[in-house]
Design an enzyme around this catalytic site. Structure first.
Site, mmCIF file in Angstrom:
data_model
loop_
_atom_site.group_PDB
_atom_site.id
_atom_site.type_symbol
_atom_site.label_atom_id
_atom_site.label_comp_id
_atom_site.label_asym_id
_atom_site.label_seq_id
_atom_site.Cartn_x
_atom_site.Cartn_y
_atom_site.Cartn_z
ATOM 1 N N PRO A 1 -26.359 23.349 -29.398
ATOM 2 C CA PRO A 1 -24.965 23.172 -28.692
ATOM 3 C C PRO A 1 -24.099 24.540 -28.249
ATOM 4 C CG PRO A 1 -25.094 22.643 -30.727
ATOM 5 C CD PRO A 1 -26.433 23.112 -30.500
ATOM 6 N N ASN A 2 -23.547 24.290 -27.079
ATOM 7 C CA ASN A 2 -22.642 25.446 -26.639
ATOM 8 C C ASN A 2 -23.407 26.854 -26.087
ATOM 9 O OD1 ASN A 2 -20.319 23.828 -26.603
ATOM 10 N ND2 ASN A 2 -20.799 23.948 -29.019
ATOM 11 N N ARG B 1 -18.419 31.984 -22.953
ATOM 12 C CA ARG B 1 -17.733 31.368 -24.495
ATOM 13 C C ARG B 1 -17.558 32.635 -25.422
ATOM 14 N NH1 ARG B 1 -21.821 28.967 -28.957
ATOM 15 N NH2 ARG B 1 -20.282 28.359 -30.503
ATOM 16 N N TYR C 1 -19.816 36.596 -28.651
ATOM 17 C CA TYR C 1 -21.385 36.185 -28.228
ATOM 18 C C TYR C 1 -21.795 37.010 -27.001
ATOM 19 C CZ TYR C 1 -20.500 32.247 -31.284
ATOM 20 O OH TYR C 1 -20.308 31.237 -31.999
ATOM 21 N N ASN D 1 -31.894 29.153 -32.007
ATOM 22 C CA ASN D 1 -30.777 29.361 -32.260
ATOM 23 C C ASN D 1 -29.944 27.821 -32.447
ATOM 24 O OD1 ASN D 1 -28.101 29.787 -32.707
ATOM 25 N ND2 ASN D 1 -27.787 31.366 -31.216
ATOM 26 N N ALA E 1 -23.995 25.319 -33.973
ATOM 27 C CA ALA E 1 -23.431 24.692 -34.970
ATOM 28 C C ALA E 1 -24.244 23.640 -35.958
ATOM 29 C CB ALA E 1 -22.332 24.168 -34.389
ATOM 30 N N GLU F 1 -35.295 31.763 -36.993
ATOM 31 C CA GLU F 1 -33.733 31.539 -36.679
ATOM 32 C C GLU F 1 -33.047 32.624 -36.257
ATOM 33 O OE1 GLU F 1 -31.876 30.455 -40.597
ATOM 34 O OE2 GLU F 1 -30.107 29.733 -39.671
ATOM 35 N N HIS G 1 -29.113 33.732 -34.957
ATOM 36 C CA HIS G 1 -27.676 33.806 -34.677
ATOM 37 C C HIS G 1 -27.346 35.083 -34.113
ATOM 38 C CE1 HIS G 1 -27.804 30.176 -36.630
ATOM 39 N NE2 HIS G 1 -28.489 30.551 -37.685
ATOM 40 N N ARG H 1 -18.040 35.192 -40.934
ATOM 41 C CA ARG H 1 -17.217 34.334 -40.226
ATOM 42 C C ARG H 1 -16.680 33.531 -41.280
ATOM 43 N NH1 ARG H 1 -19.924 32.652 -34.692
ATOM 44 N NH2 ARG H 1 -17.618 31.914 -34.421
HETATM 45 C C1 DQA Z 1 -24.296 30.592 -33.736
HETATM 46 C C2 DQA Z 1 -23.284 30.773 -35.038
HETATM 47 C C3 DQA Z 1 -22.857 29.244 -35.142
HETATM 48 O O1 DQA Z 1 -22.201 29.434 -36.489
HETATM 49 C C4 DQA Z 1 -22.091 28.665 -33.999
HETATM 50 O O2 DQA Z 1 -21.710 27.444 -34.110
HETATM 51 C C5 DQA Z 1 -22.760 28.805 -32.525
HETATM 52 C C6 DQA Z 1 -23.633 30.104 -32.379
HETATM 53 C C7 DQA Z 1 -24.464 32.276 -33.142
HETATM 54 O O3 DQA Z 1 -25.481 32.327 -32.368
HETATM 55 O O4 DQA Z 1 -23.927 33.222 -33.757
HETATM 56 O O5 DQA Z 1 -22.785 28.162 -31.783
HETATM 57 O O6 DQA Z 1 -25.598 30.048 -33.997
#
Ligand code: DQA
Length: 146
Positions: A11-12, A19, A24, A75, A78, A99, A101, A108
């Site tokens: 998501p996102n 964003r 990011y 990735n 959230a 995984e 990030h 954070r």
């Molecule tokens: C994320 C870190 C997550 O906490 C966050 O909700 C994201 C992006 C990252 O790539 O740093 O959407 O996965």
């Protein structure tokens, strides 16, 4: 056998580039996908890309990856911090998931410190920005088959 990687962004991450660029970066999801695809191909592997904002769709995609993809770079956004369903899907189909990030989740908010994925992943990279995806692909390239 050629390793086949499925790159899954949760998501996102479709908003990459727009964003929170201070967190990011400025590359778009399309940029990241093209970079990952050419990086995998340069290492003799194949890579397809998928993104969804929906937990159930991500679960379906992980389930359907069985027998098609040898590895997943994911990735989970959230959902990393909330989704037992995604964890169970990975375990259920014995998916080899790396995984990723982009940000350093451990520096954070506290709610980002726990991952439902890390202990079942073949590896985790945090806080390396977009090159973290390439690090995951390199790790898979170097992994023994099987
Ligand atoms: C994320 C870190 C997550 O906490 C966050 O909700 C994201 C992006 C990252 O790539 O740093 O959407 O996965």
């Amino acid at each position: 056998m050629t390793k086949k990687i499925l790159l899954i962004n949760g998501p996102n991450l479709n908003l990459l580039g727009m964003r929170e660029p201070e967190t990011y970066g400025s590359q778009t999801l399309a940029d990241v996908e093209a970079l990952c695809r050419s990086h995998a191909e340069a290492k003799g592997m194949m890579l397809d890309c998928f993104q969804s904002n929906h937990e159930g769709v991500l679960v379906d995609t992980i389930q359907q990856s069985r027998g098609v993809y040898s590895h997943i770079v994911m990735n989970p956004g959230a959902y990393t911090h909330t989704s037992i369903a995604i964890r169970d899907a990975i375990i259920g189909v014995e998916a080899k998931v790396y995984e990723v990030h982009i940000s350093n989740v451990y520096e954070r908010e506290e709610f980002r410190h726990h991952s439902y994925i890390s202990d079942i992943a073949i590896g985790t990279v945090v806080g390396k920005g977009i090159p973290g995806y390439l690090q995951a692909i390199d790790f898979i390239a170097e992994m023994a088959e099987g």
